[in-house]
Design a protein around this motif. Structure first.
Motif, PDB file in Angstrom:
ATOM      1  N   ARG A  60       0.833  -1.219   0.000  1.00  0.00           N
ATOM      2  CA  ARG A  60       0.000   0.000   0.000  1.00  0.00           C
ATOM      3  C   ARG A  60       0.858   1.257   0.000  1.00  0.00           C
ATOM      4  N   ALA A  61       1.959   1.234   0.733  1.00  0.00           N
ATOM      5  CA  ALA A  61       2.829   2.416   0.784  1.00  0.00           C
ATOM      6  C   ALA A  61       3.433   2.702  -0.585  1.00  0.00           C
ATOM      7  N   PHE A  62       3.906   1.661  -1.273  1.00  0.00           N
ATOM      8  CA  PHE A  62       4.451   1.885  -2.613  1.00  0.00           C
ATOM      9  C   PHE A  62       3.361   2.386  -3.555  1.00  0.00           C
ATOM     10  N   SER A  63       2.203   1.782  -3.459  1.00  0.00           N
ATOM     11  CA  SER A  63       1.101   2.174  -4.340  1.00  0.00           C
ATOM     12  C   SER A  63       0.726   3.640  -4.158  1.00  0.00           C
ATOM     13  N   GLU A  64       0.717   4.095  -2.927  1.00  0.00           N
ATOM     14  CA  GLU A  64       0.373   5.503  -2.671  1.00  0.00           C
ATOM     15  C   GLU A  64       1.400   6.441  -3.304  1.00  0.00           C
ATOM     16  N   ARG A  65       2.691   6.092  -3.172  1.00  0.00           N
ATOM     17  CA  ARG A  65       3.739   6.911  -3.804  1.00  0.00           C
ATOM     18  C   ARG A  65       3.586   6.911  -5.320  1.00  0.00           C
ATOM     19  N   PHE A  66       3.381   5.733  -5.886  1.00  0.00           N
ATOM     20  CA  PHE A  66       3.257   5.603  -7.332  1.00  0.00           C
ATOM     21  C   PHE A  66       2.039   6.374  -7.837  1.00  0.00           C
ATOM     22  N   ALA A  67       0.932   6.255  -7.128  1.00  0.00           N
ATOM     23  CA  ALA A  67      -0.310   6.909  -7.561  1.00  0.00           C
ATOM     24  C   ALA A  67      -0.187   8.424  -7.543  1.00  0.00           C
ATOM     25  N   ARG A  68       0.607   8.955  -6.630  1.00  0.00           N
ATOM     26  CA  ARG A  68       0.804  10.409  -6.614  1.00  0.00           C
ATOM     27  C   ARG A  68       1.481  10.889  -7.895  1.00  0.00           C
ATOM     28  N   LEU A  69       2.282  10.026  -8.503  1.00  0.00           N
ATOM     29  CA  LEU A  69       2.991  10.379  -9.732  1.00  0.00           C
ATOM     30  C   LEU A  69       2.233   9.969 -10.992  1.00  0.00           C
ATOM     31  N   HIS A  70       1.493   8.877 -10.908  1.00  0.00           N
ATOM     32  CA  HIS A  70       0.889   8.294 -12.116  1.00  0.00           C
ATOM     33  C   HIS A  70      -0.646   8.315 -12.106  1.00  0.00           C
ATOM     34  N   GLY A  71      -1.220   8.672 -10.968  1.00  0.00           N
ATOM     35  CA  GLY A  71      -2.669   8.850 -10.922  1.00  0.00           C
ATOM     36  C   GLY A  71      -3.483   7.638 -10.575  1.00  0.00           C
ATOM     37  N   ARG A  72      -2.831   6.482 -10.351  1.00  0.00           N
ATOM     38  CA  ARG A  72      -3.567   5.263 -10.001  1.00  0.00           C
ATOM     39  C   ARG A  72      -2.579   4.230  -9.477  1.00  0.00           C
ATOM     40  N   PRO A  73      -3.061   3.166  -8.825  1.00  0.00           N
ATOM     41  CA  PRO A  73      -2.154   2.132  -8.325  1.00  0.00           C
ATOM     42  C   PRO A  73      -1.432   1.429  -9.475  1.00  0.00           C
TER      43      PRO A  73
END
Length: 406
Positions: free
Chosen positions: A292-305
């Motif tokens: 979940r932590a990685f997904s949140e970081r990624f989503a901030r940059l890419h807009g989704r998990p």
């Protein structure tokens, strides 16, 4: 210059400025820079699940590493393989011969991945296949410099076919993408079906990027099969599942078997249609605190998990950079030796290993699409139904036919 030309031309990302110095010879880093390339589908049927999301994840890995290794900068370039072996091979050859790229990652098309792995073997360069599925990469076409990182068609077929057959799906008809990936996925699935006492009623081959599957679905319905095995991916997979619903196959009890499905595919199909569908994955964003932590970081940059490909790109690049650091050089042979001897541990992999044939052994997961009433948010689409240990998920080493295995 348009976007396609820019991507095909492998645009450089400004992760770190290149400042060659007299000290780089002592560091063991050729040309004073560690240069890696991400070569994926950036504009075609797989772009949603690979594409710029893979580049985002690779960039995150480089930045998390500090942008430098052994005192030398890391540079990242990317290119659009356009799902054409000639295009992918041309970019890879230029990267190796002219742009001094040390390793290529991604290769999200099996035909392109096989071509580039053969070139990489010839050039003695490292290629890390993140998104292609053909098992030939660790079979007859294995390479001492090749790594098959995330999954393969054997693991997908073994996990998904068993689950579908346990649910009563005994007679199968395949709709298959007509290139190396689809052929390999169908062959692996058919072997599992027959080993479990099931039947293959027939198959249809469809070109990559097909939009109308009506004739194939009519033949599937006429075959008497109660399962349509979908040996296709990306937009092709989505269209087949949607058209099965539109043509009434699912209402007649004919089940879609998702031999390669990802989070973004389920989102595109919708839970009303996808609910209950099972498939095999290497990662899901909502598994635990670390995912979940990685997904949140990624989503901030890419807009989704991230999809499993996009998530695993981070681990692939990080493992390579750790090996460069440990080897003290970017020369392929010592870096590959470090990659093989070092366990893989990150937010999606626990004690993964790289076998002699280049196959990464990791746990896989049987996923199930949720009922619409179970979803708590836009991307709360799946649940983990079963963990498949890595030593059970992948083809036994002795059965692959890799010339490197003695």
């Amino acid at each position: 210059m348009n976007r396609r030309h820019l991507l095909a031309g492998a645009a450089a990302l400004p992760l770190a400025a290149i400042h060659p110095s007299a000290g780089h010879a002592q560091s063991g880093i050729s040309d004073g820079v560690v240069k890696i390339g991400v070569l994926d589908d950036m504009s075609g049927v797989f772009a949603d699940q690979q594409g710029m999301g893979d580049v985002v994840s690779a960039r995150m890995a480089v930045e998390d590493f500090g942008g430098r290794v052994n005192g030398m900068p890391i540079e990242l370039v990317y290119g659009d393989l356009q799902n054409r072996p000639d295009v992918g091979l041309s970019i890879a050859r230029r990267w190796y011969d002219q742009e001094r790229v040390d390793a290529i990652f991604g290769l999200g098309n099996s035909a392109v991945a096989l071509a580039v792995q053969n070139l990489s073997r010839e050039k003695q360069k490292i290629d890390v296949v993140v998104a292609a599925g053909t098992t030939d990469l660790t079979g007859k076409d294995c390479s001492p410099f090749g790594v098959h990182w995330t999954y393969d068609n054997y693991a997908l077929a073994r996990g998904t076919v068993g689950a579908v057959m346990n649910g009563g799906g005994r007679k199968w008809y395949f709709i298959t993408s007509d290139y190396a990936f689809g052929h390999s996925l169908e062959a692996n699935a058919a072997a599992v079906i027959r080993s479990l006492g099931g039947e293959v009623a027939g198959n249809a081959r469809a070109p990559l990027g097909e939009t109308d599957y009506s004739s194939h679905l009519v033949r599937a319905a006429q075959s008497g099969a109660n399962v349509v095995g979908i040996a296709a991916a990306g937009t092709d997979f989505i269209n087949i599942v949607k058209q099965m619903g539109e043509f009434g196959l699912t209402r007649r009890g004919i089940q879609p078997a998702a031999l390669l499905c990802l989070l973004t595919n389920v989102k595109a199909i919708g839970l009303d249609t996808a609910q209950g569908m099972v498939f095999t994955e290497a990662y899901y964003w909502d598994q635990n605190d670390r995912t979940r932590a990685f997904s949140e970081r990624f989503a901030r940059l890419h807009g989704r998990p991230p999809t499993m490909f996009q998530a695993s790109m981070w681990g692939a690049v990080t493992h390579y950079l750790k090996a460069v650091q440990a080897a003290g050089t970017d020369a392929s042979a010592p870096v590959m030796a470090k990659m093989r001897e070092t366990p893989i541990n990150d937010f999606m992999t626990n004690n993964g290993t790289i076998r002699a044939d280049g196959r990464v052994i990791r746990d896989m997961y049987l996923m199930k699409a949720k009922q619409p009433s179970q979803a708590r948010g836009e991307w709360d689409l799946l649940e983990v139904a079963q963990t498949i240990p890595g030593n059970e998920a992948f083809r036994p080493l002795a059965e692959g036919g890799c010339p490197l295995v003695r």
